[in-house]
Design a protein around this motif. Structure first.
Motif, mmCIF file in Angstrom:
data_model
loop_
_atom_site.group_PDB
_atom_site.id
_atom_site.type_symbol
_atom_site.label_atom_id
_atom_site.label_comp_id
_atom_site.label_asym_id
_atom_site.label_seq_id
_atom_site.Cartn_x
_atom_site.Cartn_y
_atom_site.Cartn_z
ATOM 1 N N GLY A 233 2.430 -11.129 23.640
ATOM 2 C CA GLY A 233 1.829 -11.319 22.337
ATOM 3 C C GLY A 233 0.754 -12.378 22.332
ATOM 4 N N SER A 234 0.337 -12.777 21.126
ATOM 5 C CA SER A 234 -0.691 -13.777 20.947
ATOM 6 C C SER A 234 -0.094 -15.169 21.058
ATOM 7 C CB SER A 234 -1.355 -13.591 19.580
ATOM 8 O OG SER A 234 -2.291 -14.617 19.324
ATOM 9 N N ILE A 235 -0.951 -16.170 20.915
ATOM 10 C CA ILE A 235 -0.463 -17.530 20.808
ATOM 11 C C ILE A 235 0.289 -17.683 19.489
ATOM 12 C CG2 ILE A 235 -2.287 -18.471 22.273
ATOM 13 C CD1 ILE A 235 -3.766 -19.306 19.726
ATOM 14 N N PHE A 236 0.848 -18.852 19.243
ATOM 15 C CA PHE A 236 1.651 -19.092 18.055
ATOM 16 C C PHE A 236 0.919 -18.571 16.818
ATOM 17 C CE2 PHE A 236 3.621 -21.910 14.809
ATOM 18 C CZ PHE A 236 4.946 -21.588 15.058
ATOM 19 N N PRO A 237 1.540 -17.684 16.039
ATOM 20 C CA PRO A 237 0.826 -17.008 14.942
ATOM 21 C C PRO A 237 0.278 -17.930 13.871
ATOM 22 C CG PRO A 237 2.857 -15.852 15.469
ATOM 23 C CD PRO A 237 2.895 -17.144 16.219
ATOM 24 N N ARG A 238 0.889 -19.093 13.687
ATOM 25 C CA ARG A 238 0.467 -19.963 12.594
ATOM 26 C C ARG A 238 -0.303 -21.191 13.069
ATOM 27 N NH1 ARG A 238 1.457 -18.228 7.792
ATOM 28 N NH2 ARG A 238 3.119 -16.709 7.417
ATOM 29 N N HIS A 239 -1.085 -21.036 14.131
ATOM 30 C CA HIS A 239 -2.036 -22.078 14.487
ATOM 31 C C HIS A 239 -3.087 -22.190 13.387
ATOM 32 C CE1 HIS A 239 -0.995 -23.597 18.404
ATOM 33 N NE2 HIS A 239 -0.850 -22.380 18.901
ATOM 34 N N SER A 240 -3.567 -23.398 13.134
ATOM 35 C CA SER A 240 -4.610 -23.618 12.136
ATOM 36 C C SER A 240 -5.985 -23.510 12.771
ATOM 37 C CB SER A 240 -4.447 -25.001 11.489
ATOM 38 O OG SER A 240 -3.225 -25.087 10.789
ATOM 39 N N GLY A 241 -6.999 -23.233 11.928
ATOM 40 C CA GLY A 241 -8.367 -23.180 12.404
ATOM 41 C C GLY A 241 -8.841 -24.539 12.900
ATOM 42 N N VAL A 242 -9.980 -24.546 13.587
ATOM 43 C CA VAL A 242 -10.454 -25.778 14.222
ATOM 44 C C VAL A 242 -11.543 -26.481 13.426
ATOM 45 C CG1 VAL A 242 -9.875 -24.844 16.488
ATOM 46 C CG2 VAL A 242 -12.183 -24.540 15.605
ATOM 47 N N ILE A 243 -12.130 -25.827 12.422
ATOM 48 C CA ILE A 243 -13.226 -26.425 11.661
ATOM 49 C C ILE A 243 -12.647 -27.314 10.560
ATOM 50 C CG2 ILE A 243 -15.225 -25.961 10.196
ATOM 51 C CD1 ILE A 243 -15.488 -23.258 11.614
ATOM 52 N N PRO A 244 -13.039 -28.576 10.503
ATOM 53 C CA PRO A 244 -12.507 -29.473 9.465
ATOM 54 C C PRO A 244 -12.784 -28.934 8.065
ATOM 55 C CG PRO A 244 -13.658 -30.729 11.148
ATOM 56 C CD PRO A 244 -13.953 -29.278 11.421
ATOM 57 N N GLU A 245 -11.811 -29.081 7.191
ATOM 58 C CA GLU A 245 -11.989 -28.603 5.824
ATOM 59 C C GLU A 245 -13.148 -29.334 5.160
ATOM 60 O OE1 GLU A 245 -9.255 -27.643 1.869
ATOM 61 O OE2 GLU A 245 -8.409 -28.730 3.575
ATOM 62 N N GLY A 246 -13.971 -28.595 4.457
ATOM 63 C CA GLY A 246 -15.151 -29.168 3.828
ATOM 64 C C GLY A 246 -16.426 -28.898 4.589
ATOM 65 N N GLN A 247 -16.288 -28.594 5.881
ATOM 66 C CA GLN A 247 -17.461 -28.243 6.669
ATOM 67 C C GLN A 247 -17.704 -26.738 6.581
ATOM 68 O OE1 GLN A 247 -17.624 -29.703 10.671
ATOM 69 N NE2 GLN A 247 -17.076 -31.813 10.110
ATOM 70 N N PRO A 248 -18.964 -26.293 6.707
ATOM 71 C CA PRO A 248 -19.263 -24.858 6.595
ATOM 72 C C PRO A 248 -18.660 -24.060 7.740
ATOM 73 C CG PRO A 248 -21.195 -26.090 7.322
ATOM 74 C CD PRO A 248 -20.172 -27.106 6.930
ATOM 75 N N ASN A 275 -11.476 -22.751 8.972
ATOM 76 C CA ASN A 275 -11.221 -24.189 8.850
ATOM 77 C C ASN A 275 -9.730 -24.495 8.956
ATOM 78 O OD1 ASN A 275 -10.075 -23.588 6.316
ATOM 79 N ND2 ASN A 275 -11.971 -24.082 5.207
ATOM 80 N N THR A 276 -9.398 -25.762 8.836
ATOM 81 C CA THR A 276 -8.000 -26.170 9.002
ATOM 82 C C THR A 276 -7.112 -25.659 7.879
ATOM 83 O OG1 THR A 276 -8.595 -28.270 7.922
ATOM 84 C CG2 THR A 276 -8.566 -28.230 10.340
ATOM 85 N N ASN A 277 -7.732 -25.132 6.811
ATOM 86 C CA ASN A 277 -6.980 -24.489 5.730
ATOM 87 C C ASN A 277 -6.922 -22.977 5.928
ATOM 88 O OD1 ASN A 277 -5.465 -24.758 3.336
ATOM 89 N ND2 ASN A 277 -7.223 -24.162 2.089
ATOM 90 N N ASN A 278 -7.319 -22.538 7.130
ATOM 91 C CA ASN A 278 -7.284 -21.124 7.524
ATOM 92 C C ASN A 278 -8.122 -20.234 6.612
ATOM 93 O OD1 ASN A 278 -5.672 -21.577 9.773
ATOM 94 N ND2 ASN A 278 -3.778 -21.282 8.636
ATOM 95 N N GLN A 279 -9.342 -20.674 6.332
ATOM 96 C CA GLN A 279 -10.251 -19.890 5.504
ATOM 97 C C GLN A 279 -11.638 -19.827 6.135
ATOM 98 O OE1 GLN A 279 -10.235 -21.524 1.514
ATOM 99 N NE2 GLN A 279 -8.493 -20.259 0.926
ATOM 100 N N ASN A 280 -12.310 -18.711 5.886
ATOM 101 C CA ASN A 280 -13.712 -18.548 6.259
ATOM 102 C C ASN A 280 -14.470 -18.161 5.003
ATOM 103 O OD1 ASN A 280 -16.060 -16.571 6.969
ATOM 104 N ND2 ASN A 280 -15.748 -17.730 8.855
#
Length: 383
Positions: A233-248, A275-280
């Motif tokens: 399978g994939s890596i841990f499913p609930r890893h967070s994104g790497v872009i700091p929240e607030g950055q584009p 981002n770290t809030n898992n949003q694009n």
């Protein structure tokens, strides 16, 4: 009913017990949808049965035969904070809403069918009043009422819509994740296989310990990532994104169209775009999308408008989302909605996808309504 849901609804028609009604249908059974006239006789003046709306889009399926896809004995409520809910005497067939009576909503939701609206496909005798559950206030309705209940004009002149998704909190009762009876019915109904169930329980326990606040989260995620080759399978499913929240967050325009083949990028690649809030750009990335990473699928549609289930109003997307054929939420990683059979289509950013001309095969596949095949890692498979 108001156009904006502000408070948690009271439990409708009393609290439903798993033992109150013996299910008539299970996964794989063939059923026939009753005629329009017969269904109208089961509805109240608002076009509902036991709190569940019969939507105008459902008339097209009257008199036709379908195979039961899943028992809809439970679902996830996406109106209020996401939670599990119990639904009485309902199933999902291989039918989805096309949104024609709801402003052209493109969410393509799986439809709930009350058992009172169905009969066994092999039966020559129509069961009518006997299909109703205790507490139902059905007294008969008209086709006009069904259409009229689908939308209304609010005081400010804005149209708000009323459908099974917006009404779901009122057509269901509270269901706690720890209520073991739901998992017994998941298995007995044919919704979930034993192997898949056990694998999901193992993951849920692992996740709970990693988030217990005892300092084991980081090493447990590291260990999961190192051991994943064992189950492919994939890596841990609930890893967070790497872009700091607030950055584009980055974007890409592919102008994908229905029918095109695309490959979903690797999970690690997608984490670099959120981002770290898992949003694009406001669109969420969810762990339930992880099993599809690396797979090849066909574009089903571009989604630019859908009903906001909390307000009932049409919501326009600034950038269209992509729905992929057969790629649905399988409720494998979320305790509050584990094994939810609702089969919601997730929305994909084009930056998470790439065009391809060659479909890929996978030995671990599962079928979904109106779809081809999907690819699932064996660690969370086992249906």
């Amino acid at each position: 009913m108001t156009s904006s849901l502000e408070t948690t609804p009271a439990e409708p028609l009393g609290s439903y017990s798993f033992q109150a009604h013996r299910p008539r249908f299970r996964v794989g059974d063939w059923v026939e949808v009753l005629s329009k006239e017969e269904i109208l006789r089961t509805l109240d003046s608002s076009g509902q049965y036991d709190g569940m709306p019969f939507m105008p889009e459902m008339f097209a399926f009257c008199g036709k035969r379908f195979k039961v896809y899943k028992r809809a004995h439970k679902t996830c409520d996406t109106v209020f904070p996401v939670r599990g809910r119990r639904v009485a005497n309902a199933v999902h067939l291989e039918t989805r809403c096309d949104g024609q009576a709801h402003g052209g909503c493109q969410a393509t939701c799986l439809i709930f069918w009350k058992e009172a609206w169905l009969k066994p496909a092999t039966s020559d005798t129509l069961e009518k009043v006997g299909n109703q559950v205790p507490g139902s206030e059905s007294c008969g309705s008209t086709e006009y009422n069904v259409y009229a209940s689908a939308q209304r004009v609010d005081a400010d002149g804005t149209i708000s819509y009323h459908c099974q998704a917006t009404q779901l909190p009122y057509a269901s009762t509270q269901l706690e994740w720890w209520d073991i009876r739901q998992y017994v019915e998941d298995y007995r109904s044919g919704n979930v296989g034993l192997r898949r169930m056990l694998c999901c329980f193992v993951y849920s326990a692992y996740f709970a310990v990693s988030h217990a606040g005892i300092g084991l989260g980081r090493p447990m995620r590291w260990l999961y990532d190192r051991l994943r080759p064992l189950w492919g399978g994939s890596i841990f499913p609930r890893h967070s994104g790497v872009i700091p929240e607030g950055q584009p967050t980055p974007a890409q325009t592919l102008n994908l169209q229905p029918g095109e083949l695309v490959r979903i990028k690797a999970h690690t690649e997608i984490l670099e775009t959120i981002n770290t809030n898992n949003q694009n750009k406001g669109m969420s990335w969810d762990a339930e999308m992880v099993p599809y990473c690396g797979g090849t699928y066909r574009v089903l549609k571009r989604v630019s408008k859908l009903i906001n289930e909390r307000t009932g109003r049409m919501q326009e997307m600034k950038t269209p989302g992509i729905i992929l054929d057969s790629v649905i939420c399988q409720a494998r990683y979320s305790n509050c909605r584990l094994f939810c059979p609702r089969g919601i289509y997730p929305y994909w950013r084009e930056i998470w996808l790439e065009r391809t001309s060659q479909p890929q095969s996978c030995p671990h596949q599962t079928q979904h309504p109106g779809a081809t095949t999907i690819e699932v890692p064996p660690f969370v498979d086992g249906k």
